[in-house]
Design a protein around this motif. Structure first.
Motif, PDB file in Angstrom:
ATOM      1  N   SER A  21       0.875  -1.172   0.000  1.00 52.82           N
ATOM      2  CA  SER A  21       0.000   0.000   0.000  1.00 52.82           C
ATOM      3  C   SER A  21       0.915   1.226   0.000  1.00 52.82           C
ATOM      4  O   SER A  21       1.886   1.264   0.766  1.00 52.82           O
ATOM      5  N   THR A  22       0.609   2.193  -0.842  1.00 51.66           N
ATOM      6  CA  THR A  22       1.474   3.385  -0.867  1.00 51.66           C
ATOM      7  C   THR A  22       1.378   4.128   0.471  1.00 51.66           C
ATOM      8  O   THR A  22       2.340   4.767   0.891  1.00 51.66           O
ATOM      9  N   GLN A  45      -1.046  -2.091  -6.134  1.00 45.58           N
ATOM     10  CA  GLN A  45      -0.949  -2.338  -4.694  1.00 45.58           C
ATOM     11  C   GLN A  45      -1.497  -3.745  -4.427  1.00 45.58           C
ATOM     12  O   GLN A  45      -2.523  -4.140  -4.988  1.00 45.58           O
ATOM     13  N   ARG A  49      -5.765  -0.061   0.748  1.00 41.77           N
ATOM     14  CA  ARG A  49      -6.797   0.088   1.780  1.00 41.77           C
ATOM     15  C   ARG A  49      -7.614   1.347   1.555  1.00 41.77           C
ATOM     16  O   ARG A  49      -7.087   2.378   1.137  1.00 41.77           O
ATOM     17  N   GLY A  50      -8.901   1.217   1.857  1.00 43.54           N
ATOM     18  CA  GLY A  50      -9.772   2.376   1.856  1.00 43.54           C
ATOM     19  C   GLY A  50     -10.090   2.770   3.277  1.00 43.54           C
ATOM     20  O   GLY A  50      -9.526   2.221   4.232  1.00 43.54           O
ATOM     21  N   ARG A  51     -11.000   3.731   3.418  1.00 40.50           N
ATOM     22  CA  ARG A  51     -11.396   4.133   4.765  1.00 40.50           C
ATOM     23  C   ARG A  51     -12.118   2.990   5.456  1.00 40.50           C
ATOM     24  O   ARG A  51     -12.630   2.088   4.822  1.00 40.50           O
ATOM     25  N   LYS A 117     -18.496   7.533  -7.778  1.00 39.71           N
ATOM     26  CA  LYS A 117     -17.178   7.713  -7.162  1.00 39.71           C
ATOM     27  C   LYS A 117     -16.058   7.352  -8.140  1.00 39.71           C
ATOM     28  O   LYS A 117     -16.025   6.246  -8.680  1.00 39.71           O
TER      29      LYS A 117
HETATM   30  C1  BTN Z   1     -11.662   5.434   0.348  1.00 38.67           C
HETATM   31  O1  BTN Z   1     -12.404   5.991  -0.445  1.00 38.67           O
HETATM   32  O2  BTN Z   1     -12.077   4.589   1.126  1.00 38.67           O
HETATM   33  C2  BTN Z   1     -10.202   5.823   0.364  1.00 38.67           C
HETATM   34  C3  BTN Z   1      -9.413   5.068  -0.659  1.00 38.67           C
HETATM   35  C4  BTN Z   1      -7.947   5.420  -0.657  1.00 38.67           C
HETATM   36  C5  BTN Z   1      -7.139   4.540  -1.595  1.00 38.67           C
HETATM   37  C6  BTN Z   1      -5.730   5.030  -1.741  1.00 38.67           C
HETATM   38  S1  BTN Z   1      -4.867   4.221  -3.060  1.00 38.67           S
HETATM   39  C7  BTN Z   1      -3.381   4.952  -2.536  1.00 38.67           C
HETATM   40  C8  BTN Z   1      -3.371   4.877  -1.028  1.00 38.67           C
HETATM   41  N1  BTN Z   1      -2.880   3.580  -0.578  1.00 38.67           N
HETATM   42  C9  BTN Z   1      -3.824   2.883   0.043  1.00 38.67           C
HETATM   43  O3  BTN Z   1      -3.666   1.729   0.524  1.00 38.67           O
HETATM   44  N2  BTN Z   1      -4.959   3.565   0.088  1.00 38.67           N
HETATM   45  C10 BTN Z   1      -4.827   4.874  -0.534  1.00 38.67           C
END
Ligand code: BTN
Length: 252
Positions: A21-22, A45, A49-51, A117
């Motif tokens: 993950s960045t 990746q 991960r997202g929120r 989105k």
């Molecule tokens: C969301 O809408 O839930 C947030 C998503 C965020 C995704 C980005 S991709 C680059 C960075 N690395 C991750 O693991 N997540 C964020």
């Protein structure tokens, strides 16, 4: 190594083919002392991960990067940079998409095209123990070539919306340029102009909204964005400030 992208001198680019993950990589680099303005970009990746700990599907063709910042501001103020970043993404979309495309910002930090989105932001930070932050990582995922079909919210991609020419490199550069311009504005003029720009594109302002935070669900009207970036939820004439959560509008 990924392709070459020329970024303004404020930024220092780390480009990778594949990473977990960045955001994780930016946090590891923050712990190792990487400087403010470090940009970690990866083509793919394996554990995006997202929120709320949701997975962020991260196939090649989309853009995944994280900005590592060391803002010398109180923590609550530094979090306003999420709006600076969302505005930068929305501006970059407006540049790339066909004229007349409808780009909007959905609280807290999604960017939509035609109500679907196309980008999500994930903020993570570490306290410096004195009310400030030792680092702030803003992770940004942009659906350029693909988008999930089964997400909680309707999703789309820039290519699906007619931005056929846009590449990860071009999008990364434009977002960084716009972010830098927004950062300078925020530093010089504070949150007010950032908030105004965000509100001009706010999705669902004045509409009925459901806010979900953990087990709690709240219904009301998205009345305003306050001076700190909180969503003002109006319920039967009473205003409640929402600082975290997922918001759902009837059409989303
Ligand atoms: C969301 O809408 O839930 C947030 C998503 C965020 C995704 C980005 S991709 C680059 C960075 N690395 C991750 O693991 N997540 C964020």
């Amino acid at each position: 190594m990924t392709g070459v992208v020329s970024l303004p001198g404020h930024f220092s680019l780390v480009s990778l083919d594949t990473i977990d993950s960045t955001n994780e990589e930016a946090k590891r680099r923050a712990a190792d002392g990487a400087r403010d303005g470090t940009v970690v970009w990866a083509r793919q990746q394996t554990a995006g991960r997202g929120r709320r700990d949701r997975a962020w599907v991260s196939e090649a063709g989309n853009l995944f990067f994280s900005l590592l910042l060391r803002p010398d501001y109180p923590a609550a103020e530094a979090m306003q940079l999420s709006f600076v970043a969302a505005n930068a993404v929305a501006d970059a979309f407006a540049v790339a998409l066909p004229r007349g495309s409808f780009v909007s910002c959905k609280w807290p930090n999604d960017v939509l095209v035609e109500g679907r989105k196309a980008a999500g932001l994930l903020l993570e930070s570490a306290s410096d123990g004195k009310g400030g932050l030792s680092w702030l990582v803003i992770g940004i995922g942009i659906n350029i070539a693909n988008h999930p079909q089964d997400a909680d919210f309707p999703a789309t991609s820039l290519h699906a919306e007619g931005a056929g020419e846009v590449t990860e490199e071009k999008m990364l550069r434009t977002i960084c340029l716009r972010f830098l311009a927004g950062l300078v504005m925020w530093r010089n003029l504070g949150f007010a102009p950032v908030r105004k720009a965000w509100l001009a594109r706010a999705h669902g302002l004045g509409s009925p909204v459901t806010v979900r935070l953990g087990e709690e669900t709240m219904n009301g009207v998205f009345h305003a964005l306050d001076e700190t970036g909180a969503l003002v939820l109006r319920q039967d004439g009473v205003e409640r400030l929402i600082t975290a959560g997922d918001v759902f509008f009837s059409a989303s």
